[in-house]
Scaffold this active site. Structure first.
Site, mmCIF file in Angstrom:
data_model
loop_
_atom_site.group_PDB
_atom_site.id
_atom_site.type_symbol
_atom_site.label_atom_id
_atom_site.label_comp_id
_atom_site.label_asym_id
_atom_site.label_seq_id
_atom_site.Cartn_x
_atom_site.Cartn_y
_atom_site.Cartn_z
ATOM 1 N N GLU A 1 37.101 -89.236 44.164
ATOM 2 C CA GLU A 1 37.483 -87.863 43.820
ATOM 3 C C GLU A 1 36.683 -86.847 44.633
ATOM 4 O O GLU A 1 35.617 -87.158 45.171
ATOM 5 C CB GLU A 1 37.281 -87.617 42.327
ATOM 6 C CG GLU A 1 35.862 -87.880 41.862
ATOM 7 C CD GLU A 1 35.435 -86.973 40.728
ATOM 8 O OE1 GLU A 1 35.771 -85.781 40.755
ATOM 9 O OE2 GLU A 1 34.734 -87.467 39.843
ATOM 10 N N LYS B 1 39.134 -76.123 41.422
ATOM 11 C CA LYS B 1 38.984 -77.404 40.710
ATOM 12 C C LYS B 1 40.354 -77.744 40.147
ATOM 13 O O LYS B 1 40.878 -77.045 39.287
ATOM 14 C CB LYS B 1 37.937 -77.239 39.597
ATOM 15 C CG LYS B 1 37.746 -78.467 38.720
ATOM 16 C CD LYS B 1 36.640 -78.219 37.686
ATOM 17 C CE LYS B 1 36.672 -79.254 36.574
ATOM 18 N NZ LYS B 1 35.686 -78.975 35.520
ATOM 19 N N VAL C 1 38.890 -86.268 38.050
ATOM 20 C CA VAL C 1 39.237 -87.660 37.731
ATOM 21 C C VAL C 1 40.717 -87.748 37.352
ATOM 22 O O VAL C 1 41.445 -88.626 37.830
ATOM 23 C CB VAL C 1 38.360 -88.193 36.579
ATOM 24 C CG1 VAL C 1 38.914 -89.509 36.034
ATOM 25 C CG2 VAL C 1 36.921 -88.378 37.057
ATOM 26 N N SER D 1 38.595 -83.043 27.911
ATOM 27 C CA SER D 1 38.991 -83.174 29.312
ATOM 28 C C SER D 1 40.371 -83.815 29.442
ATOM 29 O O SER D 1 40.708 -84.774 28.742
ATOM 30 C CB SER D 1 37.969 -84.026 30.059
ATOM 31 O OG SER D 1 38.389 -84.228 31.390
ATOM 32 N N ALA D 2 41.147 -83.314 30.403
ATOM 33 C CA ALA D 2 42.440 -83.930 30.727
ATOM 34 C C ALA D 2 42.260 -85.307 31.350
ATOM 35 O O ALA D 2 43.235 -86.039 31.523
ATOM 36 C CB ALA D 2 43.229 -83.020 31.674
ATOM 37 N N LYS E 1 30.213 -88.305 30.722
ATOM 38 C CA LYS E 1 29.000 -87.508 30.923
ATOM 39 C C LYS E 1 28.282 -87.291 29.589
ATOM 40 O O LYS E 1 28.888 -87.051 28.553
ATOM 41 C CB LYS E 1 29.354 -86.192 31.610
ATOM 42 C CG LYS E 1 29.589 -86.418 33.111
ATOM 43 C CD LYS E 1 29.864 -85.138 33.850
ATOM 44 C CE LYS E 1 31.313 -84.795 33.802
ATOM 45 N NZ LYS E 1 32.144 -85.541 34.733
HETATM 46 N N1 PSU Z 1 31.385 -87.230 37.549
HETATM 47 C C1 PSU Z 1 30.261 -86.722 38.109
HETATM 48 N N2 PSU Z 1 30.288 -85.378 38.460
HETATM 49 C C2 PSU Z 1 31.410 -84.586 38.292
HETATM 50 C C3 PSU Z 1 32.590 -85.142 37.692
HETATM 51 C C4 PSU Z 1 32.516 -86.472 37.343
HETATM 52 O O1 PSU Z 1 29.241 -87.413 38.284
HETATM 53 O O2 PSU Z 1 31.386 -83.395 38.642
HETATM 54 C C5 PSU Z 1 33.827 -84.271 37.492
HETATM 55 C C6 PSU Z 1 35.097 -85.124 37.517
HETATM 56 O O3 PSU Z 1 35.957 -84.585 38.492
HETATM 57 C C7 PSU Z 1 35.700 -84.963 36.142
HETATM 58 C C8 PSU Z 1 35.275 -83.563 35.800
HETATM 59 O O4 PSU Z 1 37.080 -85.147 36.128
HETATM 60 O O5 PSU Z 1 33.904 -83.566 36.239
HETATM 61 C C9 PSU Z 1 35.444 -83.263 34.329
HETATM 62 O O6 PSU Z 1 35.646 -81.895 34.160
HETATM 63 P P1 PSU Z 1 36.247 -81.315 32.774
HETATM 64 O O7 PSU Z 1 35.194 -81.632 31.753
HETATM 65 O O8 PSU Z 1 36.412 -79.836 33.006
HETATM 66 O O9 PSU Z 1 37.552 -82.008 32.546
HETATM 67 MN MN MN Z 2 37.716 -78.713 29.497
#
Ligand code: PSU
Ligand code: MN
Length: 305
Positions: free
Chosen positions: A26, A87, A107, A141-142, A160
Site C-alpha cells: 500500500e 488518502k 489497506v 475503518s473501511a 494498530k
Molecule cells: N499500517 C501502518 N501505517 C499506516 C497504515 C497501516 O503501519 O499508516 C494505514 C493503512 O493504509 C490503513 C490506514 O488502511 O492506515 C487506516 O486508516 P483509517 O483508520 O482512517 O481507516
Molecule cells: Mn475512520
C-alpha cells in the site's frame, strides 16, 4: 479491467500472467503513515525485501487519476514527497480518478485493487479497525468491510494499537474474516508483540497459509480475505509502558486539536513518532519489513504448483 485507468507495470503484468509470486503493497503507509524524508527510503526497502524473498513487489497508488499497480521509482517519489496527496479508501477511488488526483491507497483500497488485478497476497504494517470511542463516533475503518468482500491474504502485525482491539476482533468475526496468528495463538498488538487477545487459529509456515488459500478457493463459499497476524519478537517491540503513556497523550490530543475522521490515524502515528523521538518509527519500519518478507514467502508458497 480497463488498463487505461488501472494499469499494472510491465514487470507486474508479466509476473501475474506467468503465475509468478507477486506481493501488493500500500502507499498510504508511505504518504501518510511515515514521516518524510524517511518514508521514501523505507518504501524502497520494503520493495527490496519482497524481491530478496523471491517475489515481485507491486506498490499501488494513484498518479494523475490513474491507478498504478507497481509504481515506478519516480511515481513512488511523487506520492512520498508531493503536497496534497489524498488518502484514498475504496469509496474515493472513482471520485479521485475523475478529478485526475494523486492519491495513496489504504489497506481497503489496496486490497480491492490487488484482487482486481489478480494479486493474492498483500503486506502492510497494521490494519485499521474500530476506533476507541466508536460507540459514539461510529469510526470504524473501511479496512474491515473491504476485507469482508475481498479475497486477498493480508500479512500484518494485527491492527494498530491505537484502536479498540477487542471490538475490532468482534467485528472481524461478524464480517466473516478469518484471522490466524503466525507462530502464535495471541493476536499481536502492532507496536506491541501481544495485544492481550486470544486467537482460535495459528499457522507455522508460509506453506500452511498457502494451504488455507487453496482450501478457501476450493470451497468457494467465502469471498472474504485472510488476515495473517505476524507479531514482532518481544525484544523488538516498543516499550509497553512508554507505549501506553504516549497513547494516552495522543488520544487526549485528538479532542484538544479537534481531529476526527480519516485524519485520526495519521495524527496518532505522527504523535507516536515525535513523542517517542523516533523509537516508534524504528519499530514501525521493522513491522513492515518483517511483514513484507513473510508475505513474499507466502506468495512463493502459494504459486508453487
Ligand atoms: N499500517 C501502518 N501505517 C499506516 C497504515 C497501516 O503501519 O499508516 C494505514 C493503512 O493504509 C490503513 C490506514 O488502511 O492506515 C487506516 O486508516 P483509517 O483508520 O482512517 O481507516
Ligand atoms: Mn475512520
Amino acid at each position: 479491467m480497463d488498463e487505461r485507468v488501472i494499469r499494472p507495470s510491465a514487470e507486474v503484468a508479466e509476473a501475474i500472467q506467468a503465475g509468478r509470486p507477486v506481493v501488493a503493497l500500500e502507499s498510504t503507509i508511505v504518504s501518510h503513515g511515515l514521516p518524510r524524508p524517511d518514508n521514501l527510503k523505507v518504501a524502497h526497502e520494503i520493495e527490496q525485501t519482497v524481491r530478496d524473498a523471491g517475489a515481485v513487489p507491486a506498490t499501488i497508488g494513484m498518479v494523475g487519476g490513474q491507478l498504478v499497480v507497481g509504481l515506478d521509482s519516480s511515481q513512488l517519489t511523487r506520492l512520498a514527497t508531493a503536497d496534497g496527496v489524498a488518502k484514498l479508501s475504496v469509496r474515493d477511488l472513482a471520485v479521485a480518478a475523475a478529478a485526475g488526483a494523486d492519491g495513496a491507497t489504504t489497506v481497503a483500497a489496496t486490497a480491492a485493487i490487488a484482487a482486481r488485478a489478480g494479486i493474492a497476497v498483500f503486506a502492510t504494517g497494521g490494519l485499521g479497525g474500530v476506533h476507541r470511542g466508536a460507540a459514539e463516533s461510529f469510526d470504524e475503518s473501511a479496512d474491515l468491510s473491504a476485507l469482508a468482500r475481498t479475497p486477498v491474504t493480508v500479512v500484518c502485525a494485527g491492527v494498530k494499537s491505537i484502536l479498540d482491539v477487542g471490538a475490532t476482533l468482534e467485528r472481524l468475526e461478524t464480517l466473516g474474516v478469518p484471522v490466524v496468528g503466525y507462530g502464535t495463538r495471541r493476536f499481536p498488538g502492532f507496536y506491541l508483540t501481544d495485544s492481550g487477545h486470544d486467537l482460535d487459529w495459528s499457522v507455522r509456515s508460509p506453506e500452511d497459509v498457502a494451504r488455507i488459500m487453496r482450501a478457501r478457493a476450493g470451497h468457494g463459499v467465502s469471498g472474504a480475505g485472510l488476515i495473517v497476524a505476524n507479531p514482532l519478537p518481544t525484544d523488538e517491540q516498543l516499550d509497553p509502558q512508554l507505549h501506553d503513556q504516549v497513547l494516552a497523550d495522543g488520544l487526549a490530543g485528538l479532542a484538544r486539536d479537534g481531529i476526527a475522521g480519516k485524519a485520526v490515524t495519521p495524527y496518532l502515528l505522527a504523535h507516536f513518532h515525535s513523542a517517542t523521538e523516533g523509537r516508534s518509527l524504528a519499530v514501525n519500519v521493522r513491522i513492515i519489513l518483517r511483514n513484507a518478507e513473510l508475505a513474499a514467502r507466502v506468495a512463493v508458497a502459494s504459486t508453487r504448483p
